[in-house]
Design an enzyme around this catalytic site. Structure first.
Site, PDB file in Angstrom:
ATOM      1  N   ASP B  33       0.811  -1.220   0.000  1.00 31.64           N
ATOM      2  CA  ASP B  33       0.000   0.000   0.000  1.00 31.64           C
ATOM      3  C   ASP B  33       0.844   1.270   0.000  1.00 31.64           C
ATOM      4  O   ASP B  33       0.362   2.333  -0.352  1.00 31.64           O
ATOM      5  CB  ASP B  33      -0.903   0.032   1.254  1.00 31.64           C
ATOM      6  CG  ASP B  33      -1.840  -1.174   1.300  1.00 31.64           C
ATOM      7  OD1 ASP B  33      -2.157  -1.698   0.214  1.00 31.64           O
ATOM      8  OD2 ASP B  33      -2.221  -1.581   2.408  1.00 31.64           O
ATOM      9  N   HIS B  34       2.086   1.151   0.422  1.00 30.47           N
ATOM     10  CA  HIS B  34       2.929   2.338   0.595  1.00 30.47           C
ATOM     11  C   HIS B  34       3.301   2.918  -0.771  1.00 30.47           C
ATOM     12  O   HIS B  34       2.847   4.003  -1.145  1.00 30.47           O
ATOM     13  CB  HIS B  34       4.162   1.928   1.407  1.00 30.47           C
ATOM     14  CG  HIS B  34       5.123   3.030   1.688  1.00 30.47           C
ATOM     15  ND1 HIS B  34       4.723   4.292   2.041  1.00 30.47           N
ATOM     16  CD2 HIS B  34       6.491   3.052   1.706  1.00 30.47           C
ATOM     17  CE1 HIS B  34       5.799   5.049   2.244  1.00 30.47           C
ATOM     18  NE2 HIS B  34       6.863   4.319   2.042  1.00 30.47           N
ATOM     19  N   LEU B  35       4.099   2.180  -1.536  1.00 30.26           N
ATOM     20  CA  LEU B  35       4.429   2.578  -2.916  1.00 30.26           C
ATOM     21  C   LEU B  35       4.134   1.356  -3.785  1.00 30.26           C
ATOM     22  O   LEU B  35       4.993   0.478  -3.931  1.00 30.26           O
ATOM     23  CB  LEU B  35       5.903   2.956  -3.043  1.00 30.26           C
ATOM     24  CG  LEU B  35       6.363   4.195  -2.267  1.00 30.26           C
ATOM     25  CD1 LEU B  35       7.879   4.337  -2.333  1.00 30.26           C
ATOM     26  CD2 LEU B  35       5.709   5.454  -2.829  1.00 30.26           C
TER      27      LEU B  35
END
Lengths: 129, 183
Positions: B33-35
């Site tokens: 979900d972050h990058l």
């Protein structure tokens, strides 16, 4: 006893480290909350740093007397009453409270506390030691 | 997702220092979900891991009686990225312990290289049963469970080398029964 310049330099270092501000922002006239964006948690951080830097012991509420500002005996309708002002002067002999007395709204005290007040606080503590 | 950002302690010396490990796995949701498409450990969660390790060390100093919260990240520097399959080693050194709070210095290393360094400031919240707005923030049973999961009582020692035992703290039947009443 360190000179006023030495005290100011160490206070400046503590504020730069605690608040992430630049050296030149920390002037004697700068207010801690207004100009340097100090929040309540920062005061505890600053106290820790001053204790270490000057080898002094600062009790809770000594630099910033939150207990008086939250005491119904001393605060009415958001303003510090006469008894409260007297108590503040007793507890904060290092601070110039004349401006605060003119409009003693509780929030103003933190807004008006300056770097100079903090240096005087340290001088006061060192003299008492 | 469960909010555990250290896997276990390998060293825990009361009032002095601790070392904790965090293995980063592609199975963790946050990496996707972050990058998206470029899985790296978010720096904020590295801080959380260091804060959890330091928080337990600080809390132990106060006998695990009270809430200790991360009040402020005074300073944090990061170098490079951490990828799945790598392991973070968090090292915590107590800098200041006072009745109203504490400061720790923390580092994170990956494969021997320095990844992060931070200064963390904890404030003490007072009584553990403090219940703002009627919601209890802190259950002794949950804390005890967490301490066991991360191995505090397996590796924890006093500075004189004597092992830390859960029975040294207020985790007795009476305390745990207080938790039951809240459920």
């Amino acid at each position: 006893m360190p000179s006023q310049e030495e005290i100011f330099e160490k206070v400046r270092e503590a504020l730069v480290d605690a608040l992430g501000v630049d050296d030149d922002e920390v002037t004697p006239e700068a207010t801690l909350q207004g100009d340097l964006d100090a929040e309540s948690i920062d005061f505890l951080d600053i106290v820790f740093r001053l204790e270490k830097s000057f080898d002094i012991k600062i009790e809770r509420g000594e630099l910033f007397p939150e207990d008086i500002l939250t005491d119904v005996e001393y605060v009415q309708d958001g303003k510090v009453n006469e008894a409260g002002i007297a108590k503040l002067k007793e507890r904060m002999p290092f601070a110039d409270l004349s401006k605060f007395e003119a409009d003693p709204v509780v929030q103003n005290l933190g807004q008006q506390l300056t770097v100079r007040d903090m240096c005087k606080f340290v001088e006061h503590k060192l003299a008492a030691n | 997702m469960r909010w555990f950002w250290i896997d276990r302690f390998t060293e825990f010396v009361s009032g002095q220092r601790a070392t904790a490990l965090k293995c980063v796995s592609l199975g963790e949701d946050h990496l996707h979900d972050h990058l998206p498409g470029y899985p790296i450990m978010p720096s904020s969660l590295v801080i959380e891991g260091m804060a959890q390790a330091g928080g337990l060390l600080v809390s132990e100093h106060y006998g695990f009686k009270e809430l200790v919260v991360l009040g402020k990240v005074s300073r944090a520097n990061f170098h490079g990225h951490v990828r799945p399959g790598q392991m973070l080693t968090y090292r915590i050194e107590i800098d200041t312990l006072r009745p109203d709070g504490a400061v720790v210095m923390a580092t994170a290393h990956v494969e021997g290289e320095l990844h992060a360094e931070a200064q963390l400031f904890y404030a003490r919240m007072g009584d553990a049963s403090h219940q703002p707005r009627g919601v209890r923030l802190f259950r002794k049973r949950d804390l005890l469970h967490w301490l066991r999961l991360v191995g505090v009582f397996e590796v924890g020692v006093h500075p004189n080398g004597v092992r830390l035992r859960s029975s040294d703290y207020l985790f007795g039947e009476e305390e745990l029964l207080m938790d039951e009443k809240d459920v």
